[in-house]
Design a protein around this motif. Sequence first.
Motif, PDB file in Angstrom:
ATOM      1  N   ILE A 182       0.842  -1.199   0.000  1.00 10.25           N
ATOM      2  CA  ILE A 182       0.000   0.000   0.000  1.00 10.25           C
ATOM      3  C   ILE A 182       0.877   1.249   0.000  1.00 10.25           C
ATOM      4  O   ILE A 182       0.591   2.216  -0.718  1.00 10.25           O
ATOM      5  N   TYR A 183       1.957   1.229   0.762  1.00  5.18           N
ATOM      6  CA  TYR A 183       2.878   2.373   0.741  1.00  5.18           C
ATOM      7  C   TYR A 183       3.415   2.591  -0.671  1.00  5.18           C
ATOM      8  O   TYR A 183       3.451   3.730  -1.156  1.00  5.18           O
ATOM      9  N   GLN A 184       3.855   1.528  -1.329  1.00  2.00           N
ATOM     10  CA  GLN A 184       4.421   1.651  -2.678  1.00  2.00           C
ATOM     11  C   GLN A 184       3.384   2.219  -3.647  1.00  2.00           C
ATOM     12  O   GLN A 184       3.698   3.075  -4.486  1.00  2.00           O
ATOM     13  N   TYR A 185       2.157   1.752  -3.542  1.00  2.00           N
ATOM     14  CA  TYR A 185       1.081   2.262  -4.395  1.00  2.00           C
ATOM     15  C   TYR A 185       0.866   3.755  -4.144  1.00  2.00           C
ATOM     16  O   TYR A 185       0.821   4.570  -5.077  1.00  2.00           O
ATOM     17  N   ILE A 186       0.750   4.123  -2.879  1.00  2.00           N
ATOM     18  CA  ILE A 186       0.532   5.531  -2.530  1.00  2.00           C
ATOM     19  C   ILE A 186       1.704   6.379  -3.010  1.00  2.00           C
ATOM     20  O   ILE A 186       1.516   7.454  -3.577  1.00  2.00           O
ATOM     21  N   ARG A 187       2.907   5.894  -2.810  1.00  2.00           N
ATOM     22  CA  ARG A 187       4.107   6.646  -3.204  1.00  2.00           C
ATOM     23  C   ARG A 187       4.112   6.911  -4.705  1.00  2.00           C
ATOM     24  O   ARG A 187       4.455   7.994  -5.160  1.00  2.00           O
ATOM     25  N   ARG A 188       3.727   5.908  -5.479  1.00  2.00           N
ATOM     26  CA  ARG A 188       3.674   6.120  -6.933  1.00  2.00           C
ATOM     27  C   ARG A 188       2.616   7.158  -7.294  1.00  2.00           C
ATOM     28  O   ARG A 188       2.788   7.923  -8.239  1.00  2.00           O
ATOM     29  N   MET A 189       1.544   7.204  -6.534  1.00  2.00           N
ATOM     30  CA  MET A 189       0.463   8.153  -6.833  1.00  2.00           C
ATOM     31  C   MET A 189       0.820   9.587  -6.461  1.00  2.00           C
ATOM     32  O   MET A 189       0.533  10.505  -7.211  1.00  2.00           O
ATOM     33  N   VAL A 190       1.420   9.772  -5.291  1.00  2.00           N
ATOM     34  CA  VAL A 190       1.650  11.137  -4.805  1.00  2.00           C
ATOM     35  C   VAL A 190       3.110  11.564  -4.879  1.00  2.00           C
ATOM     36  O   VAL A 190       3.425  12.714  -4.604  1.00  2.00           O
ATOM     37  N   VAL A 191       4.002  10.637  -5.202  1.00  2.00           N
ATOM     38  CA  VAL A 191       5.432  10.847  -5.431  1.00  2.00           C
ATOM     39  C   VAL A 191       6.208  11.120  -4.143  1.00  2.00           C
ATOM     40  O   VAL A 191       7.173  10.444  -3.842  1.00  2.00           O
ATOM     41  N   SER A 192       5.816  12.076  -3.369  1.00  2.00           N
ATOM     42  CA  SER A 192       6.554  12.493  -2.179  1.00  2.00           C
ATOM     43  C   SER A 192       6.488  11.435  -1.073  1.00  2.00           C
ATOM     44  O   SER A 192       5.402  10.960  -0.712  1.00  2.00           O
ATOM     45  N   HIS A 193       7.646  11.111  -0.518  1.00  2.00           N
ATOM     46  CA  HIS A 193       7.712  10.162   0.600  1.00  2.00           C
ATOM     47  C   HIS A 193       6.906  10.673   1.794  1.00  2.00           C
ATOM     48  O   HIS A 193       6.168   9.909   2.424  1.00  2.00           O
ATOM     49  N   GLU A 194       7.037  11.951   2.095  1.00  2.00           N
ATOM     50  CA  GLU A 194       6.334  12.523   3.239  1.00  2.00           C
ATOM     51  C   GLU A 194       4.821  12.438   3.058  1.00  2.00           C
ATOM     52  O   GLU A 194       4.096  12.058   3.982  1.00  2.00           O
ATOM     53  N   ASP A 195       4.344  12.790   1.863  1.00  2.00           N
ATOM     54  CA  ASP A 195       2.902  12.680   1.586  1.00  2.00           C
ATOM     55  C   ASP A 195       2.454  11.228   1.663  1.00  2.00           C
ATOM     56  O   ASP A 195       1.386  10.921   2.200  1.00  2.00           O
ATOM     57  N   GLU A 238       3.575  20.099 -10.585  1.00  2.00           N
ATOM     58  CA  GLU A 238       3.967  20.002  -9.174  1.00  2.00           C
ATOM     59  C   GLU A 238       4.448  18.583  -8.853  1.00  2.00           C
ATOM     60  O   GLU A 238       5.457  18.399  -8.169  1.00  2.00           O
ATOM     61  N   LEU A 239       3.726  17.573  -9.370  1.00  2.00           N
ATOM     62  CA  LEU A 239       4.146  16.188  -9.157  1.00  2.00           C
ATOM     63  C   LEU A 239       5.494  15.919  -9.822  1.00  2.00           C
ATOM     64  O   LEU A 239       6.349  15.230  -9.263  1.00  2.00           O
ATOM     65  N   MET A 240       5.707  16.464 -11.011  1.00  2.00           N
ATOM     66  CA  MET A 240       6.985  16.300 -11.719  1.00  2.00           C
ATOM     67  C   MET A 240       8.125  16.904 -10.900  1.00  2.00           C
ATOM     68  O   MET A 240       9.200  16.310 -10.793  1.00  2.00           O
ATOM     69  N   GLU A 241       7.880  18.076 -10.336  1.00  2.00           N
ATOM     70  CA  GLU A 241       8.910  18.732  -9.518  1.00  2.00           C
ATOM     71  C   GLU A 241       9.233  17.897  -8.286  1.00  2.00           C
ATOM     72  O   GLU A 241      10.398  17.766  -7.902  1.00  2.00           O
ATOM     73  N   LYS A 242       8.206  17.317  -7.667  1.00  2.00           N
ATOM     74  CA  LYS A 242       8.436  16.443  -6.512  1.00  2.00           C
ATOM     75  C   LYS A 242       9.211  15.198  -6.925  1.00  2.00           C
ATOM     76  O   LYS A 242      10.068  14.727  -6.189  1.00  2.00           O
ATOM     77  N   LEU A 243       8.907  14.685  -8.113  1.00  2.00           N
ATOM     78  CA  LEU A 243       9.631  13.516  -8.625  1.00  2.00           C
ATOM     79  C   LEU A 243      11.110  13.847  -8.774  1.00  2.00           C
ATOM     80  O   LEU A 243      11.977  13.085  -8.352  1.00  2.00           O
ATOM     81  N   LYS A 244      11.404  14.993  -9.356  1.00  2.00           N
ATOM     82  CA  LYS A 244      12.792  15.397  -9.592  1.00  2.00           C
ATOM     83  C   LYS A 244      13.521  15.699  -8.295  1.00  2.00           C
ATOM     84  O   LYS A 244      14.742  15.569  -8.224  1.00  2.00           O
ATOM     85  N   ALA A 245      12.791  16.083  -7.258  1.00  2.00           N
ATOM     86  CA  ALA A 245      13.411  16.418  -5.978  1.00  2.00           C
ATOM     87  C   ALA A 245      13.567  15.198  -5.070  1.00  2.00           C
ATOM     88  O   ALA A 245      14.186  15.280  -4.022  1.00  2.00           O
ATOM     89  N   SER A 246      13.015  14.055  -5.473  1.00  2.00           N
ATOM     90  CA  SER A 246      13.043  12.879  -4.606  1.00  2.00           C
ATOM     91  C   SER A 246      14.129  11.901  -5.032  1.00  2.00           C
ATOM     92  O   SER A 246      14.747  12.044  -6.081  1.00  2.00           O
ATOM     93  N   GLU A 247      14.317  10.917  -4.205  1.00  2.00           N
ATOM     94  CA  GLU A 247      15.245   9.833  -4.516  1.00  2.00           C
ATOM     95  C   GLU A 247      14.469   8.631  -5.045  1.00  2.00           C
ATOM     96  O   GLU A 247      14.939   7.504  -4.987  1.00  2.00           O
ATOM     97  N   TYR A 248      13.300   8.874  -5.562  1.00  2.00           N
ATOM     98  CA  TYR A 248      12.370   7.826  -5.979  1.00  2.00           C
ATOM     99  C   TYR A 248      12.892   7.005  -7.159  1.00  2.00           C
ATOM    100  O   TYR A 248      12.646   5.815  -7.240  1.00  2.00           O
ATOM    101  N   ILE A 249      13.600   7.638  -8.076  1.00  2.47           N
ATOM    102  CA  ILE A 249      14.109   6.916  -9.239  1.00  2.47           C
ATOM    103  C   ILE A 249      15.582   7.208  -9.452  1.00  2.47           C
ATOM    104  O   ILE A 249      16.115   8.178  -8.927  1.00  2.47           O
ATOM    105  N   ASP A 250      16.208   6.374 -10.241  1.00  2.64           N
ATOM    106  CA  ASP A 250      17.623   6.512 -10.578  1.00  2.64           C
ATOM    107  C   ASP A 250      17.750   7.482 -11.744  1.00  2.64           C
ATOM    108  O   ASP A 250      17.384   7.162 -12.872  1.00  2.64           O
ATOM    109  N   TYR A 251      18.274   8.660 -11.479  1.00  3.18           N
ATOM    110  CA  TYR A 251      18.355   9.686 -12.512  1.00  3.18           C
ATOM    111  C   TYR A 251      19.444   9.402 -13.537  1.00  3.18           C
ATOM    112  O   TYR A 251      19.531  10.073 -14.549  1.00  3.18           O
ATOM    113  N   GLU A 252      20.256   8.399 -13.294  1.00  7.17           N
ATOM    114  CA  GLU A 252      21.240   7.960 -14.283  1.00  7.17           C
ATOM    115  C   GLU A 252      20.536   7.211 -15.417  1.00  7.17           C
ATOM    116  O   GLU A 252      21.036   7.145 -16.529  1.00  7.17           O
ATOM    117  N   ASN A 253      19.386   6.634 -15.115  1.00  7.39           N
ATOM    118  CA  ASN A 253      18.628   5.848 -16.079  1.00  7.39           C
ATOM    119  C   ASN A 253      17.593   6.762 -16.749  1.00  7.39           C
ATOM    120  O   ASN A 253      16.497   6.970 -16.238  1.00  7.39           O
TER     121      ASN A 253
END
Length: 178
Positions: A30-43, A100-115
């Motif tokens: 459920i956490y993983q699902y929510i994280r994909r939806m809202v991007v931000s770990h805190e949210d 706003e979601l894109m900006e949160k994505l870019k500010a997070s460690e959610y994905i590998d930016y090398e890829n």
Amino acid sequence: MINEDEIREACASNRERGFKLLMNKFQEPIYQYIRRMVVSHEDAQDILQEVFIRVFRHLDQFRHESSLHTWIYRIATNECVRLLNKRKEGVVSEEETRQELMEKLKASEYIDYENELAVKFQEAILSLPEKQRIVFHLRYYDELKYEEIASILNSTVDTLKVNYHYAKNKIKEYILNR
């Protein structure tokens, strides 16, 4: 691994123990699902907490019309949509919400930016309309059956198949054209 029947029995005999079993089984997916939806770990953490508070409060009202899995995903989806709608109140357009979601994505460690492909894939998903994004997450990542998604979203299987098809095509187009 404990199954839903055992969790329901545990909840009926000892609510706290049953809830702990429920948390152990569902907290991570459920956490993983929510994280994909809202991007931000805190949210995602805030929503996850709210989801399980609601589950605990209403566990005795669960009518077994669906699986616990489906019921919890429905609550999580509603909480995600509630947060996203709250964000929209102060925002002029759907595009600004996506930005706003894109900006949160870019500010997070959610994905590998090398890829680069992974980054484009996540951006493509965030560019989808809300309903298509939800359907895509539930089907692609969580591997739910259309019937389960229909129950979560109170929709028809055919509508969800169309939404998923459109989402896949939009993602493909986004990746190829950006």
